[in-house]
Design an enzyme around this catalytic site. Structure first.
Site, short mmCIF file in Angstrom:
data_model
loop_
_atom_site.label_atom_id
_atom_site.label_comp_id
_atom_site.label_asym_id
_atom_site.label_seq_id
_atom_site.Cartn_x
_atom_site.Cartn_y
_atom_site.Cartn_z
N THR A 254 0.85 -1.19 0.00
CA THR A 254 0.00 0.00 0.00
C THR A 254 0.88 1.24 0.00
O THR A 254 2.10 1.16 0.17
CB THR A 254 -0.95 -0.02 1.23
OG1 THR A 254 -1.80 1.11 1.20
CG2 THR A 254 -0.15 -0.04 2.52
N CYS A 255 0.27 2.41 -0.20
CA CYS A 255 1.04 3.66 -0.22
C CYS A 255 0.06 4.82 -0.06
O CYS A 255 -0.91 4.71 0.69
CB CYS A 255 1.85 3.78 -1.52
SG CYS A 255 0.84 3.74 -3.03
N GLY A 256 0.28 5.91 -0.77
CA GLY A 256 -0.63 7.05 -0.68
C GLY A 256 -1.85 6.92 -1.56
O GLY A 256 -2.97 7.22 -1.13
N GLY A 258 -1.84 4.18 -4.36
CA GLY A 258 -1.70 3.01 -5.22
C GLY A 258 -0.60 3.10 -6.26
O GLY A 258 -0.49 2.20 -7.10
N TRP A 284 -3.86 4.93 1.03
CA TRP A 284 -4.21 5.90 2.07
C TRP A 284 -5.25 6.92 1.60
O TRP A 284 -5.96 7.51 2.40
CB TRP A 284 -2.96 6.61 2.58
CG TRP A 284 -3.20 7.25 3.92
CD1 TRP A 284 -3.34 8.58 4.20
CD2 TRP A 284 -3.37 6.57 5.17
NE1 TRP A 284 -3.59 8.78 5.54
CE2 TRP A 284 -3.62 7.55 6.16
CE3 TRP A 284 -3.36 5.22 5.55
CZ2 TRP A 284 -3.83 7.23 7.49
CZ3 TRP A 284 -3.57 4.90 6.86
CH2 TRP A 284 -3.80 5.90 7.83
#
Length: 298
Positions: A254-256, A258, A284
């Site tokens: 995951t990240c900010g 995708g 996120w």
């Protein structure tokens, strides 16, 4: 020859000529370069203008923001199969094409995301140019400028997206609660910890409960290229992920929003991780919404 690069997920600029020689011997294949640059919403940079001013000869621009699910309120979510087919057809891409993805600033922002999209929709011959456009020019290759001519439309056909490569918020809520598999967050440590605010409005700060942090920038050397496989393996080992541990047969990244999560997915592919790697597409930008019912940690 080509399988070596596909297996690695990346190709160094110095090996492009070798690949071109291989393609010249197979009239059913051709090499397509795609500039897949993505920038954060806080940036004033215009990546399309950048592309028109300086790009690899014959390259086309793949716009992550446009080739996305337009019905979603979240940014640049994965498009459906038909939309992906139509977008690649407009770019003139054929199913047998060898697609090389690159970024204007290196490896992190964009290329790995599009690699993940191509792989998920069943395109076999795809790889990322290691180091992107800077590495290309440093290797002595030429660039050009101007808007490329419109490509001849193709009839690209995709497969249904591989479900094991994707996870939604409901599935991740269960995994986070029950700790059933590792969750790795690619954002910078300050954003993961909640010390720094998010670049998008209306977001809480922090991270998904029971997730761990491996900033995608740590995978890249000072020259903008991926670190060697041994070094990348060591980075994952430092957070408890080893290739020998078969109990971890699935990893969530995951990240900010995708994008950089796919850099982790590419890195795991590069070091021969054999389990499933599922990208949380909303990342996120969905989990961290002020209106989201999710729990956060910091």
């Amino acid at each position: 020859m080509i399988e070596k690069f596909i297996h690695a997920g990346i190709i160094d600029p110095e090996h492009i000529d070798t690949l071109k020689q291989y393609v010249e011997e197979d009239d059913k294949k051709r090499i397509i370069f795609l500039d897949t640059t993505f920038i954060l919403p806080t940036s004033a940079e215009n990546v399309v203008d950048n592309f028109n001013n300086n790009h690899i000869p014959s390259a086309l621009f793949f716009n992550i923001k446009d080739i996305a699910d337009k019905k979603s309120s979240l940014p640049h979510m994965l498009p459906d199969k038909k939309s992906f087919e139509n977008s690649l057809s407009r770019l003139g891409i054929e199913n047998n094409d060898i697609v090389i993805l690159y970024g204007q600033h290196g490896m992190i922002m964009g290329p790995a995301r599009v690699w993940w999209m191509f792989k998920g929709f069943g395109h076999h011959n795809v790889m990322v140019l290691n180091g992107g456009l800077p590495a290309w020019t440093q290797a002595g290759y030429e660039t050009t400028s101007g808007t490329p001519p419109a490509p001849i439309k193709s009839g690209y056909k995709a497969l249904e997206f591989q479900t094991s490569m994707l996870i939604n918020i409901l599935g991740l809520m269960e995994i986070s609660e029950n700790k059933t598999c590792p969750i790795i967050d690619a954002r910078p440590q300050a954003r993961f910890s909640g010390a720094s605010p998010e670049p998008r409005q209306g977001m809480r700060s922090g991270h998904i409960p029971n997730s761990m942090n491996l900033p995608c920038s740590s995978l890249v050397s000072e020259n903008g290229r991926f670190k060697d496989a041994k070094s990348i393996t060591a980075l994952f080992k430092a957070i408890g992920i080893t290739l020998e541990d078969q109990s971890k047969n699935r990893i969530i990244v995951t990240c900010g929003s995708g994008i950089t999560a796919c850099t982790l997915a590419l890195a795991l592919h590069h070091i021969d991780y054999n389990g499933d790697v599922s990208v949380y597409d909303g990342s996120w930008s969905e989990w961290g919404l002020e209106s989201s019912p999710t729990r956060i940690s910091n």
